[in-house]
Write a protein that holds these residues in place. Structure first.
Motif, PDB file in Angstrom:
ATOM      1  N   LEU A 193     -38.084 103.027  81.671  1.00 23.24           N
ATOM      2  CA  LEU A 193     -37.553 102.336  82.766  1.00 23.24           C
ATOM      3  C   LEU A 193     -35.928 101.995  82.543  1.00 23.24           C
ATOM      4  N   TYR A 194     -35.350 102.280  83.345  1.00 27.36           N
ATOM      5  CA  TYR A 194     -33.758 101.901  83.459  1.00 27.36           C
ATOM      6  C   TYR A 194     -33.614 101.133  84.854  1.00 27.36           C
ATOM      7  N   ILE A 195     -33.061  99.907  84.674  1.00 30.75           N
ATOM      8  CA  ILE A 195     -33.145  99.157  85.790  1.00 30.75           C
ATOM      9  C   ILE A 195     -31.510  98.775  86.197  1.00 30.75           C
ATOM     10  N   HIS A 196     -30.859  99.125  87.107  1.00 26.73           N
ATOM     11  CA  HIS A 196     -29.346  99.104  87.079  1.00 26.73           C
ATOM     12  C   HIS A 196     -29.102  97.730  88.148  1.00 26.73           C
ATOM     13  N   LEU A 197     -28.311  96.755  87.319  1.00 26.62           N
ATOM     14  CA  LEU A 197     -28.044  95.524  88.133  1.00 26.62           C
ATOM     15  C   LEU A 197     -26.534  95.707  88.235  1.00 26.62           C
ATOM     16  N   PRO A 198     -25.854  95.887  89.327  1.00 24.55           N
ATOM     17  CA  PRO A 198     -24.609  96.358  89.240  1.00 24.55           C
ATOM     18  C   PRO A 198     -23.534  95.161  89.458  1.00 24.55           C
ATOM     19  N   PHE A 199     -23.917  93.934  89.650  1.00 25.22           N
ATOM     20  CA  PHE A 199     -23.130  92.887  90.037  1.00 25.22           C
ATOM     21  C   PHE A 199     -22.289  92.238  88.738  1.00 25.22           C
ATOM     22  N   CYS A 200     -21.010  92.130  89.248  1.00 26.65           N
ATOM     23  CA  CYS A 200     -20.235  91.520  88.014  1.00 26.65           C
ATOM     24  C   CYS A 200     -19.158  90.274  88.941  1.00 26.65           C
ATOM     25  N   GLU A 201     -19.062  89.145  88.172  1.00 27.39           N
ATOM     26  CA  GLU A 201     -18.006  88.236  88.884  1.00 27.39           C
ATOM     27  C   GLU A 201     -16.801  88.730  88.750  1.00 27.39           C
ATOM     28  N   ILE A 206     -47.737 102.613  81.493  1.00 23.48           N
ATOM     29  CA  ILE A 206     -47.507 102.009  79.994  1.00 23.48           C
ATOM     30  C   ILE A 206     -46.047 102.089  80.117  1.00 23.48           C
ATOM     31  N   ILE A 207     -45.365 100.851  79.915  1.00 20.73           N
ATOM     32  CA  ILE A 207     -43.965 100.842  79.813  1.00 20.73           C
ATOM     33  C   ILE A 207     -43.450 100.496  78.386  1.00 20.73           C
ATOM     34  N   SER A 208     -42.969 102.010  77.750  1.00 23.65           N
ATOM     35  CA  SER A 208     -42.873 101.688  76.290  1.00 23.65           C
ATOM     36  C   SER A 208     -41.346 101.431  76.058  1.00 23.65           C
ATOM     37  N   GLU A 209     -40.606 101.679  77.175  1.00 30.07           N
ATOM     38  CA  GLU A 209     -39.086 101.394  77.133  1.00 30.07           C
ATOM     39  C   GLU A 209     -38.391 100.998  78.207  1.00 30.07           C
ATOM     40  N   LEU A 210     -37.574  99.932  78.018  1.00 34.72           N
ATOM     41  CA  LEU A 210     -37.062  99.445  79.361  1.00 34.72           C
ATOM     42  C   LEU A 210     -35.537  98.967  78.892  1.00 34.72           C
ATOM     43  N   HIS A 211     -34.756  99.126  79.837  1.00 34.91           N
ATOM     44  CA  HIS A 211     -33.419  98.637  79.570  1.00 34.91           C
ATOM     45  C   HIS A 211     -32.634  98.064  80.777  1.00 34.91           C
ATOM     46  N   LEU A 212     -32.324  96.994  80.844  1.00 39.58           N
ATOM     47  CA  LEU A 212     -31.341  96.431  81.970  1.00 39.58           C
ATOM     48  C   LEU A 212     -29.993  96.744  81.769  1.00 39.58           C
ATOM     49  N   GLY A 213     -29.534  97.429  82.603  1.00 34.74           N
ATOM     50  CA  GLY A 213     -28.016  97.883  82.545  1.00 34.74           C
ATOM     51  C   GLY A 213     -27.108  97.351  83.751  1.00 34.74           C
ATOM     52  N   GLU A 269     -36.603  86.694  85.248  1.00 32.75           N
ATOM     53  CA  GLU A 269     -38.230  86.389  84.810  1.00 32.75           C
ATOM     54  C   GLU A 269     -39.056  86.998  86.359  1.00 32.75           C
ATOM     55  N   ASN A 270     -38.415  86.662  87.541  1.00 29.07           N
ATOM     56  CA  ASN A 270     -39.282  87.139  88.512  1.00 29.07           C
ATOM     57  C   ASN A 270     -39.419  88.342  88.800  1.00 29.07           C
ATOM     58  N   LEU A 271     -38.239  89.133  88.646  1.00 29.91           N
ATOM     59  CA  LEU A 271     -38.236  90.444  88.814  1.00 29.91           C
ATOM     60  C   LEU A 271     -39.103  91.346  87.649  1.00 29.91           C
ATOM     61  N   LEU A 272     -39.194  90.640  86.572  1.00 35.68           N
ATOM     62  CA  LEU A 272     -39.726  91.278  85.309  1.00 35.68           C
ATOM     63  C   LEU A 272     -41.139  91.448  85.590  1.00 35.68           C
ATOM     64  N   MET A 273     -41.599  89.994  85.878  1.00 35.88           N
ATOM     65  CA  MET A 273     -43.133  89.570  85.683  1.00 35.88           C
ATOM     66  C   MET A 273     -43.719  90.220  86.833  1.00 35.88           C
ATOM     67  N   ARG A 274     -42.885  90.281  88.010  1.00 36.32           N
ATOM     68  CA  ARG A 274     -43.588  91.262  89.194  1.00 36.32           C
ATOM     69  C   ARG A 274     -43.659  92.774  88.927  1.00 36.32           C
ATOM     70  N   LEU A 298     -31.328  84.398  76.841  1.00 42.06           N
ATOM     71  CA  LEU A 298     -32.051  85.064  75.783  1.00 42.06           C
ATOM     72  C   LEU A 298     -33.564  84.662  75.545  1.00 42.06           C
ATOM     73  N   ASP A 299     -33.905  83.241  75.747  1.00 40.66           N
ATOM     74  CA  ASP A 299     -35.244  83.020  75.661  1.00 40.66           C
ATOM     75  C   ASP A 299     -36.067  83.439  76.796  1.00 40.66           C
ATOM     76  N   THR A 300     -35.585  83.387  77.755  1.00 38.11           N
ATOM     77  CA  THR A 300     -36.457  84.039  78.718  1.00 38.11           C
ATOM     78  C   THR A 300     -36.793  85.402  78.731  1.00 38.11           C
ATOM     79  N   LEU A 301     -35.915  86.380  78.254  1.00 40.95           N
ATOM     80  CA  LEU A 301     -36.082  87.638  77.994  1.00 40.95           C
ATOM     81  C   LEU A 301     -37.041  87.982  76.855  1.00 40.95           C
ATOM     82  N   ALA A 302     -36.817  87.215  75.984  1.00 44.58           N
ATOM     83  CA  ALA A 302     -37.481  87.407  74.510  1.00 44.58           C
ATOM     84  C   ALA A 302     -38.879  86.997  74.976  1.00 44.58           C
TER      85      ALA A 302
END
Length: 451
Positions: A53-61, A103-110, A123-128, A155-159
């Motif tokens: 899975l690749y999840i594109h999160l496009p926002f930057c400040e 079976i999600i063997s690979e996931l990247h947030l980009g 956490e809300n996104l990934l748990m769901r 870091l702790d949340t994603l870990a």
């Protein structure tokens, strides 16, 4: 600039796919047909390699002017919730296509900047997203982190959700360069993010470095690489700056005269490569370096290195599902890309569709060339189909023989081997087997320079 570098410094694809995106022939591909390819590959591979899975999160400040990624600049964090709901609507379409638990063997947030999103929203996104899916014991979850805003909470949340790999976009430690590319990133922030990642249990930390940026010199970039000794991340991605202002207008924020000449870029890379080797890093394919304990090095040693739209990977899955605006998905036999604009993507998912804007269904010939190019770019060696070899256009055949005389490769009746020198020009070598380049030279200039 040496003769080989000058000769091969031409526009060249990076071959995260074959055919490359400009040559895909399907406009607005039919969703039903695409999902039939997904279902077939899911049935073939889910129980073995799982899915990526690749999840594109496009926002930057803020805008980094060198960046060629699809992004949306905003300080309004109210956009997070709507975008998360759109991602989950898109994922639900895929889940109804699968005939079994994925079976999600690979996931990247980009991105964009994934850490633009709050730890709570991630956490809300990934748990769901994980609900109704299986996470195998051996999995590879990673995200791109901006040192300025990747907090210990991120870091702790994603870990806690299974992430053990993070990639920090460093680019350059030099202040003059940071000002030029509008990415002020104090060393103290990099140190904090790195140490927090170690304390949170991340076992593979990557630093992205970019050479060829405005205001860089051989000396200044050597100093940036020398600072790596103070951190010793597990991996280094050493990218050549891709100057494509016709695709990324923000790159017009500085003059091309501010960019180092090709011979300077080559010296930057050569010096960096030698320095990283001296530190104990091993070169992986092109652009990447890893310490011996890292899985990327182990995959290369075992001839298990793979390449997809996320770059080099240890995953063997052929099914990559891309979620989010502009994301690209691959089934092994087909490619598709989502709507690029955030608003168009949100509207498409609200209608209950994927919002596909382009794609390509691979022919048998495409599949042969895809395998050949992937083997060359991952392993430096590939079996050559005689039909492909005999069908090479005269210019490609002449170039192949020239490259052999130059010591870049050697070819026998059934196999092509790339030499260590030739790996510097692997993109050029792969181009010889790209049938689409010979059919559509008008698109050739869309790619960045090879050097």
């Amino acid at each position: 600039m040496d003769a080989l570098c000058q000769k091969y410094n031409v526009p060249a694809p990076r071959y995260t796919s074959y055919p490359t995106v400009p040559y895909w022939v399907e406009n607005n591909p039919e969703e039903k047909v695409w999902l039939s390819h997904v279902k077939r590959e899911f049935e073939n591979s889910n129980a073995k390699a799982g899915i990526s899975l690749y999840i594109h999160l496009p926002f930057c400040e803020s805008l980094c002017t060198y960046c060629g990624c699809n992004k949306r600049i905003t300080k309004n964090h109210g956009v997070e919730a709507k975008y998360i709901e759109a991602l989950l609507r898109e994922w639900s379409i895929y889940k109804t296509t699968f005939n079994d638990k994925p079976i999600i063997s690979e996931l990247h947030l980009g991105g964009g900047t994934p850490t633009f999103f709050s730890p709570e929203n991630l956490e809300n996104l990934l748990m769901r997203l994980f609900k109704g899916a299986e996470i195998p014991e051996k999995h590879d979850f990673s995200f791109e982190g901006h040192p300025n805003n990747t907090t210990r909470e991120h870091l702790d949340t994603l870990a806690a959700l299974g992430f053990r790999r993070v990639s920090f976009g460093i680019q350059d430690f030099d202040l003059k360069v940071q000002i030029a590319i509008h990415r002020l990133q104090p060393l103290v922030n990099v140190r904090r993010a790195f140490d927090d990642a170690k304390r949170a249990g991340y076992t593979s930390i990557n630093f992205d470095l970019v050479y060829g940026l405005p205001m860089q010199t051989v000396d200044s970039f050597s100093k940036t690489v020398d600072k790596i000794k103070d951190f010793m991340p597990d991996r280094i991605a050493l990218y050549s700056y891709a100057h494509v202002p016709w695709k990324s207008p923000s790159q017009r924020g500085y003059s091309e005269e501010d960019l180092p000449a090709p011979e300077i870029k080559k010296a930057m890379y050569d010096n960096a490569r030698q320095s990283l080797t001296n530190m104990g890093y091993h070169e992986i394919g092109m652009d990447h370096f890893a310490l011996p304990h890292d899985d990327l090095f182990k995959a290369q040693e075992a001839s298990r290195l793979n390449r997809n739209f996320m770059g080099y990977t240890t995953s063997q899955s052929q099914l990559l599902v891309g979620l989010g605006c502009s994301s690209i998905s691959s089934s092994g036999t087909a490619y598709v890309q989502n709507e690029k604009k955030v608003e168009d993507y949100l509207a498409a998912t609200s209608r209950g569709t994927l919002g596909l804007i382009r794609g390509h269904y691979l022919t048998d010939e495409d599949m042969k060339r895809q395998s050949l190019i992937k083997n060359l770019i991952c392993r430096g060696v590939a079996s050559i189909d005689q039909d492909i070899l005999e069908g090479l256009p005269a210019p490609a055949w002449e170039s192949l023989l020239e490259m052999q005389e130059e010591g870049l490769l050697y070819l026998d009746s059934s196999e092509l081997n790339v030499t260590p020198l030739g790996m510097n020009y692997i993109r050029n070598i792969c181009m010889l087997f790209d049938a689409y380049l010979y059919k559509g030279q008008e698109k050739y200039g869309q790619f960045s320079q090879a050097v």
